[in-house]
Design a protein around this motif. Structure first.
Motif, PDB file in Angstrom:
ATOM      1  N   SER A 214     -20.082  96.156 100.934  1.00  0.00           N
ATOM      2  CA  SER A 214     -21.202  95.706 100.098  1.00  0.00           C
ATOM      3  C   SER A 214     -21.182  96.234  98.665  1.00  0.00           C
ATOM      4  O   SER A 214     -22.015  95.837  97.864  1.00  0.00           O
ATOM      5  CB  SER A 214     -22.533  96.122 100.733  1.00  0.00           C
ATOM      6  N   TRP A 215     -20.297  97.173  98.366  1.00  0.00           N
ATOM      7  CA  TRP A 215     -20.272  97.746  97.025  1.00  0.00           C
ATOM      8  C   TRP A 215     -18.867  97.576  96.430  1.00  0.00           C
ATOM      9  O   TRP A 215     -18.160  98.571  96.226  1.00  0.00           O
ATOM     10  CB  TRP A 215     -20.634  99.229  97.062  1.00  0.00           C
ATOM     11  N   PRO A 216     -18.464  96.335  96.122  1.00  0.00           N
ATOM     12  CA  PRO A 216     -17.094  96.107  95.662  1.00  0.00           C
ATOM     13  C   PRO A 216     -16.765  96.823  94.356  1.00  0.00           C
ATOM     14  O   PRO A 216     -15.597  97.076  94.064  1.00  0.00           O
ATOM     15  CB  PRO A 216     -17.032  94.583  95.481  1.00  0.00           C
ATOM     16  N   ASP A 217     -17.794  97.179  93.586  1.00  0.00           N
ATOM     17  CA  ASP A 217     -17.524  97.877  92.325  1.00  0.00           C
ATOM     18  C   ASP A 217     -17.247  99.366  92.515  1.00  0.00           C
ATOM     19  O   ASP A 217     -16.855 100.048  91.570  1.00  0.00           O
ATOM     20  CB  ASP A 217     -18.684  97.660  91.331  1.00  0.00           C
ATOM     21  N   ILE A 218     -17.462  99.892  93.711  1.00  0.00           N
ATOM     22  CA  ILE A 218     -17.101 101.296  93.964  1.00  0.00           C
ATOM     23  C   ILE A 218     -15.637 101.348  94.411  1.00  0.00           C
ATOM     24  O   ILE A 218     -15.262 100.777  95.428  1.00  0.00           O
ATOM     25  CB  ILE A 218     -18.003 101.931  95.058  1.00  0.00           C
TER      26      ILE A 218
END
Ligand code: COA
Length: 182
Positions: free
Chosen positions: A126-130
């Motif tokens: 859910s957090w592709p930018d991490i």
């Protein structure tokens, strides 16, 4: 002796209302040496309020809750994990300042693994930018290091003499990281 039974817990996102219970949890864990960097006296409401607020705002904070109250016992928080993103643009892809703590009597029963695995699942899905999750743990915390390695984190060095032990000696701190691309 057979290993302790896994503890049945429910994981959920923490809220500000959990603050007092998380303070109590961290104080109990900090009173046992060899895990958290802070002593029990250093677990203040301000410290917990600070990491809870930052994690709710920019990161992830989960609690493991035992019991649903059916047997009369109120549900209680037996474990917590949190991490957050710093304000600088160059670190916006990093989830750091990670700490995980499980009540002493609940340790060794799968709660820490569940919390950390769920945090990584949320990041992956859910957090592709991490791109990176990081922490630092003292070298003697072999159990925690083995857990983190089994979840895909790698040792990334050795910060010699960074930790003052309870007996006055110094020990190394071990930076560890998970990378989406590794
Ligand atoms: C480190 C900590 C979060 C792990 O949580 P936990 O619920 O006790 O750990 P788990 O039961 O999920 O076990 C995870 C792994 O730890 C190891 N482990 C657990 N109990 C152990 C024990 N009594 N002896 C040796 N290893 C043990 C095992 O490798 C286990 O792997 P497995 O799932 O393949 O069996 C918890 O022990 C804790 O709060 N410790 C004090 C605070 C601390 O050190 N926090 C981390 C600071 S960076």
């Amino acid at each position: 002796m057979s290993p302790p039974e896994p503890l049945t817990v429910t994981l959920r996102a923490a809220t500000e209302d959990d603050q007092d219970e998380i303070v109590a949890l961290y104080r109990r864990v900090a009173a046992t040496t060899g895990g958290l960097a802070r002593s029990a006296d250093e677990i203040t409401s301000g410290y917990v309020m600070g990491f809870l607020a930052r994690s709710l705002e920019t990161g992830i904070v989960l609690v493991a809750v035992e019991g649903r109250g059916e047997d009369g016992a109120p549900p209680r928080i037996v474990g917590e994990i949190h991490a957050w993103r710093g304000p600088l643009e160059v670190f916006a892809h990093v989830l750091g300042e990670l700490t995980v703590a499980v009540l002493p009597e609940a340790q060794g029963r799968g709660v820490g693994r569940m919390l950390f695995a769920e945090l990584l699942r949320i990041v992956r899905e859910s957090w592709p930018d991490i791109e990176r999750v990081e922490l630092i743990t003292r070298e003697s915390n072999a159990r925690a290091i083995a857990l983190y390695e089994s979840l895909g984190l790698q040792r990334e060095g050795r910060l010699e003499g960074r930790i003052r032990r309870a007996d006055g000696g110094l020990e190394a701190d071990i930076p560890m990281g998970w990378l989406r691309t590794r």
